[in-house]
Design a protein around this motif. Structure first.
Motif, short mmCIF file in Angstrom:
data_model
loop_
_atom_site.label_atom_id
_atom_site.label_comp_id
_atom_site.label_asym_id
_atom_site.label_seq_id
_atom_site.Cartn_x
_atom_site.Cartn_y
_atom_site.Cartn_z
N ALA A 16 0.83 -1.21 0.00
CA ALA A 16 0.00 0.00 0.00
C ALA A 16 0.86 1.26 0.00
O ALA A 16 0.52 2.26 -0.65
CB ALA A 16 -0.93 -0.01 1.20
N MET A 17 1.98 1.25 0.69
CA MET A 17 2.87 2.42 0.71
C MET A 17 3.48 2.66 -0.68
O MET A 17 3.59 3.81 -1.12
CB MET A 17 3.98 2.22 1.73
N TYR A 18 3.87 1.59 -1.34
CA TYR A 18 4.41 1.75 -2.69
C TYR A 18 3.35 2.30 -3.64
O TYR A 18 3.69 3.01 -4.59
CB TYR A 18 4.92 0.40 -3.20
N HIS A 19 2.09 1.98 -3.40
CA HIS A 19 1.02 2.48 -4.27
C HIS A 19 0.49 3.83 -3.82
O HIS A 19 -0.47 4.33 -4.41
CB HIS A 19 -0.12 1.46 -4.33
N SER A 20 1.11 4.41 -2.80
CA SER A 20 0.68 5.73 -2.34
C SER A 20 1.28 6.86 -3.17
O SER A 20 0.92 8.02 -2.99
CB SER A 20 1.07 5.92 -0.86
N VAL A 21 2.20 6.57 -4.05
CA VAL A 21 2.81 7.56 -4.96
C VAL A 21 2.42 7.16 -6.37
O VAL A 21 2.81 6.09 -6.85
CB VAL A 21 4.33 7.59 -4.81
N THR A 22 1.65 8.02 -7.05
CA THR A 22 1.11 7.62 -8.33
C THR A 22 0.82 8.83 -9.21
O THR A 22 0.84 9.98 -8.75
CB THR A 22 -0.18 6.81 -8.13
N VAL A 23 0.57 8.58 -10.50
CA VAL A 23 0.17 9.60 -11.47
C VAL A 23 -1.34 9.64 -11.53
O VAL A 23 -2.00 8.59 -11.57
CB VAL A 23 0.75 9.30 -12.86
N THR A 59 11.26 5.25 -8.30
CA THR A 59 12.23 5.93 -7.46
C THR A 59 13.42 6.32 -8.33
O THR A 59 13.54 5.86 -9.48
CB THR A 59 12.70 5.00 -6.33
N PRO A 60 14.33 7.16 -7.84
CA PRO A 60 15.51 7.49 -8.64
C PRO A 60 16.33 6.26 -9.04
O PRO A 60 17.05 6.30 -10.03
CB PRO A 60 16.31 8.42 -7.72
N ASP A 61 16.20 5.17 -8.30
CA ASP A 61 16.92 3.94 -8.63
C ASP A 61 16.13 3.02 -9.54
O ASP A 61 16.56 1.88 -9.80
CB ASP A 61 17.28 3.19 -7.35
N GLY A 62 14.97 3.46 -9.98
CA GLY A 62 14.20 2.68 -10.94
C GLY A 62 13.22 1.71 -10.32
O GLY A 62 12.69 0.84 -11.04
N ILE A 63 12.92 1.82 -9.04
CA ILE A 63 11.96 0.92 -8.39
C ILE A 63 10.55 1.46 -8.65
O ILE A 63 10.26 2.62 -8.33
CB ILE A 63 12.22 0.82 -6.89
N PRO A 64 9.67 0.65 -9.25
CA PRO A 64 8.33 1.16 -9.58
C PRO A 64 7.54 1.60 -8.35
O PRO A 64 7.60 0.97 -7.29
CB PRO A 64 7.66 -0.03 -10.26
N LEU A 65 6.80 2.69 -8.52
CA LEU A 65 5.89 3.18 -7.49
C LEU A 65 4.51 3.31 -8.11
O LEU A 65 4.37 3.66 -9.29
CB LEU A 65 6.33 4.55 -6.96
N GLY A 66 3.48 3.05 -7.32
CA GLY A 66 2.13 3.22 -7.82
C GLY A 66 1.83 2.29 -8.98
O GLY A 66 2.52 1.30 -9.24
N ASP A 67 0.77 2.64 -9.73
CA ASP A 67 0.35 1.87 -10.90
C ASP A 67 0.64 2.66 -12.16
O ASP A 67 0.45 3.89 -12.21
CB ASP A 67 -1.15 1.55 -10.84
N ALA A 68 1.08 1.98 -13.19
CA ALA A 68 1.29 2.63 -14.49
C ALA A 68 -0.06 3.01 -15.08
O ALA A 68 -1.06 2.32 -14.90
CB ALA A 68 2.04 1.70 -15.42
N VAL A 69 -0.10 4.16 -15.79
CA VAL A 69 -1.32 4.62 -16.45
C VAL A 69 -1.02 4.85 -17.92
O VAL A 69 0.14 4.99 -18.34
CB VAL A 69 -1.86 5.92 -15.80
N SER A 70 -2.06 4.93 -18.71
CA SER A 70 -1.95 5.24 -20.14
C SER A 70 -2.76 6.48 -20.42
O SER A 70 -3.93 6.58 -20.03
CB SER A 70 -2.46 4.07 -20.99
#
Length: 835
Positions: free
Chosen positions: A668-675, A753-764
């Motif tokens: 849930a924390m990783y998905h708290s940052v999103t577009v 993240t700056p190191d390339g770790i995915p955050l949130g969900d990808a959108v189109s």
């Protein structure tokens, strides 16, 4: 007829009948002669209730008062019930502190006469009794109106195994021994016997124990509890703690376990102006679990409790222990600065399991940070560089981990180290199961850490980890004191038995005897040293804890022991021989299963990745460390050895539940940052119109991100680099975009993240472009060229005085007047411009 007479007659009759019938000389109620300590009674249950005095000294009463209860636990009536006391010789080998409690009653050779308890007890009935027995021959006293005529005939100080033997006659059976109760009686000195009225002598003088070689004694006093905080809840500023249950409130309140443990040591170390000589305060050191301190500190601000511990997402209720937590913590804050204080590993973590993760950040939180936590909450300076594993034994990986985190000493059981090389250590396992007596301070072979975190012998080894050893026999007995007695992993296998079958009073007596044995039995050629180590999650009540501290005080007052601080113990020079670790098999069998190691490693790596992206903003709370530390604490609690002495299935279920909850909440924390995807279709007004995006951060800490935008063919989207999202806020971004033609596009966008770790969900994002590309450029160029040609043609005809065909139909007079007006206006403007 008295019981003794009935017993003689009944015995003779039974022998005669059995001989005539050709049956063996045993009754259905007879106890197993192979070791009655492990048999289960069928008819009567004998329970020891109290022993007064619980330790005999030169100043104590010469008459021992023993109280107990006989209960009919069978399905038939039992008659002619009588009890007597028996003893065997003083224990001369430390192993006897345990093995003597398994001897058959025939080995208790000194007996006193039977005393009647009850004529008859029906099923479920019970009867209390009191025996008065002299300590030494000639002891005088009275039991009510009857004089005391029997004694244990003890002639010198020592630790004596005693047995209570109950006989009776079950219905449809013969007279038999139906149960017994065993316990130890420490005799620090024999009391004097008064002069008889018909004697002219001055009576019998007391016999003190030799005091020429007092044992240097140190005792650790644990304050710890099993993990209570619900997993997956990060640190916050104003949030309330959530506990799995509210049992800790009862333990902290008046009469609770932790209240009584703290109260006992408070009473023992309080100043006594009339007291001279050594005091127990000089031998005690508080060993405090930092997880307990964090939990209690959180409780003082109010907290919530799960309605069902098995449902972390279920309803909650207000906790009831805020006031008790504050009062207990205030008492500890007042006591700790005046005493030695040392931090236990966080949440009684299993050090070999922790070392198996090869995670430096997790190890830092579990074994290095505890001292800082204790210091911060209690305002003390606790001891550094010493580790006290809950199991009393570690493997080579754990030793390497400790040295890698600047630990110089580990406190282990004296059978958890062996002399010699690896082969010798392996061969010594069987020997160490029956003997003890490792030096008070040893040093392991020098080890260095390999790249995988395992221990290896180095060509130029470091000085090696020191090991302070504690006595396994006294530690085993101390662990049995209380309401929930475990058998520690370091207790040798051949003397293990279910201690819960003994009464609390009997287990307390065993502990008093075990902690006194070293003081009464100096071992030639070995230093006089004793480290007393109760279990970290100790269930002793105040009376039991006070009795143990009073016994330590009696040893000091009688010159049998001298107080030695824990600091002085750690400063001892180690034995010159090199030692090796002997990771005990019982500890390995009950250790945290290997199946938890990989998930903990993965979650710890994800926490580290998230930590690398968080930004510390001055004057803003919580900080990244405050926010993430509780998550690492949850992983340490997964590896806790707490409660693993009980059925390990329950401990595994609790660990798995904590692991699952940590996984869910970290996701849930990783998905708290999103577009935030724009609604509908986004239109680019021109070929180089920017793409507008909005990103949201629901975390209470600022986070560094990178936008990952997939540019389709024909589009050029600029990477805007690393950006920062504010805590619990949103931010808009204009992404420079160039599209060369008119079409509908689908652009994938994600955040990392700056190191390339995915955050949130990808959108189109669907984009419509109004750019016409090269065709629009050609049309514009052609239109411009045509306009230039037409304007040139018109000027050419005007200069030649030829009318332009475009002017046909225009009145010549009007054209002349217009020309004159334009020339006149030009002249006026020129004159205005001339100064």
């Amino acid at each position: 007829m008295t019981y003794a007479g009935r017993q003689t007659a009944a015995t003779a009759l039974i022998v005669l009948l059995l001989a005539l019938l050709g049956l063996p000389l045993s009754g259905t109620a007879a106890a197993d002669p192979g070791g009655s300590a492990t048999t289960t009674p069928k008819f009567l249950k004998l329970t020891l209730d109290s022993v007064t005095p619980n330790s005999v000294t030169t100043n104590s009463d010469s008459v021992l008062t023993i109280s107990g209860t006989v209960t009919n636990i069978g399905d038939r009536e039992v008659s002619d019930i009588a009890v007597r006391t028996q003893r065997t010789a003083a224990i001369g080998d430390a192993r006897g502190l345990r093995s003597s409690l398994r001897l058959d009653q025939v080995d208790y050779t000194v007996t006193t006469p039977f005393q009647d308890v009850a004529d008859t007890l029906g099923p479920g009935q019970r009867q209390q009794f009191t025996l008065h027995v002299g300590v030494r021959a000639g002891s005088k006293g009275t039991a009510g109106s009857a004089p005391v005529t029997s004694s244990l005939d003890i002639t010198e100080p020592g630790v004596y195994p005693l047995l209570l033997n109950v006989n009776g006659t079950p219905a449809y059976g013969g007279q038999a021994r139906l149960d017994d109760a065993r316990f130890l009686l420490p005799v620090l000195g024999l009391p004097s016997l008064p002069n008889d009225a018909d004697q002219k002598s001055g009576g019998v003088q007391p016999i003190p124990a030799p005091t020429d070689a007092p044992v240097a004694t140190t005792m650790l006093w644990p304050l710890a509890d099993r993990p209570r905080l619900v997993a997956g809840i990060p640190g916050s500023v104003a949030g309330k703690a959530l506990l799995t249950d509210d049992e800790l409130a009862g333990e902290l309140a008046a009469g609770g376990r932790l209240d009584q443990l703290l109260g006992a040591v408070e009473q023992a170390v309080r100043p006594d102006s009339a007291r001279t000589g050594p005091n127990v305060a000089g031998a005690l050191c508080l060993a405090i679990d930092p997880d307990l301190l964090l939990t209690v500190s959180d409780m003082t601000n109010g907290y919530r409790v799960l309605a069902s511990p098995s449902d972390p997402d279920g309803p909650t209720r207000d906790g009831t222990g805020a006031a008790a937590a504050k009062a207990w913590l205030d008492r500890l804050r007042a006591l700790a600065p005046a005493m030695c204080t040392v931090a236990l590993p966080f949440a009684q973590v299993d050090l070999p399991a922790l070392a198996a993760t090869h995670d430096a950040a997790l190890a830092e939180r579990a074994i290095s940070s505890p001292a800082d936590i204790v210091d911060r909450i209690l305002s003390v300076k606790s001891l550094r560089g010493v580790s006290l594993p809950d199991t009393g034994t570690i493997d080579a990986n754990a030793a390497t981990m400790l040295t890698g985190h600047d630990f110089t000493t580990a406190v282990l059981a004296d059978n958890a180290v062996d002399v010699g090389d690896s082969a010798t250590a392996r061969n010594a396992v069987a020997v160490s199961a029956t003997t003890s007596g490792a030096p008070a301070m040893t040093r392991l072979h020098g080890r260095t850490a390999s790249t995988t975190g395992t221990a290896s012998t180095a060509s130029a080894p470091d000085p090696g980890l020191k090991v302070a050893t504690f006595d396994v026999w006294s530690a085993t007995a101390l662990a049995a004191v209380g309401s929930n007695p475990p058998t520690p992993t370091f207790t040798p296998e051949r003397v293990r038995y279910e201690v819960a079958k003994d009464s609390r009073a009997a287990r307390l007596q065993d502990a008093l005897g075990a902690m006194s044995w070293a003081a009464l039995n100096p071992r030639p050629g070995q230093a006089r040293s004793l480290l007393l180590m109760p279990p970290q999650q100790w269930s002793a009540n105040r009376d039991e804890a006070s009795a143990l501290l009073e016994q330590l005080d009696a040893m000091l007052r009688n010159g049998l022991a001298t107080p030695r601080s824990f600091q002085d113990l750690l400063a001892l020079q180690p034995d010159p021989r090199p030692f090796e670790l002997n990771y005990l098999s019982n500890a390995a069998d009950t250790a945290v299963p290997r199946g938890f190691i990989a998930p903990v490693q993965q979650l710890s790596a994800r926490i580290a990745n998230l930590s690398g992206a968080l930004v510390e903003v001055p004057q803003q709370e919580p900080t990244p460390q405050t926010f993430l530390s509780p998550l690492r604490d949850d992983l340490v609690r997964v590896l806790s050895s707490s409660d693993r002495s009980s059925p390990v299935e329950q401990a595994d279920i609790a660990a798995q539940r904590r692991l699952d909850q940590s996984t869910v909440d970290l996701n849930a924390m990783y998905h708290s940052v999103t577009v935030l995807p724009p609604g509908g279709v986004y239109t680019l007004a021109s070929e180089q119109s920017p793409l507008l995006l909005v990103a949201r951060n629901d975390l209470p800490v600022a986070v560094r991100i990178r936008l990952r935008i997939g540019a389709p063919e024909g589009a050029d989207i600029t990477d805007i680099g690393e950006q920062t999202l504010p805590a619990e806020g949103t931010r808009s971004f204009q992404i420079p975009t160039k599209v060369s033609d008119t079409r509908n596009l689908t652009i994938p966008i994600s955040i990392t993240t700056p190191d390339g770790i995915p955050l949130g969900d990808a959108v189109s994002v669907k984009v419509r472009s109004n750019a016409y590309g090269s065709a629009l450029a050609i049309i514009t160029a052609c239109a411009g060229a045509l306009l230039f040609l037409l304007a040139g043609r018109r000027l050419w005809r005007r200069f030649r005085g030829q009318p332009d065909p475009a002017d046909e139909g225009l009145d010549p007079g009007k054209r002349r007047r217009l020309n004159r007006y334009l020339r006149a206006r030009t002249r006026v403007l020129q004159r205005q411009e001339t100064p």
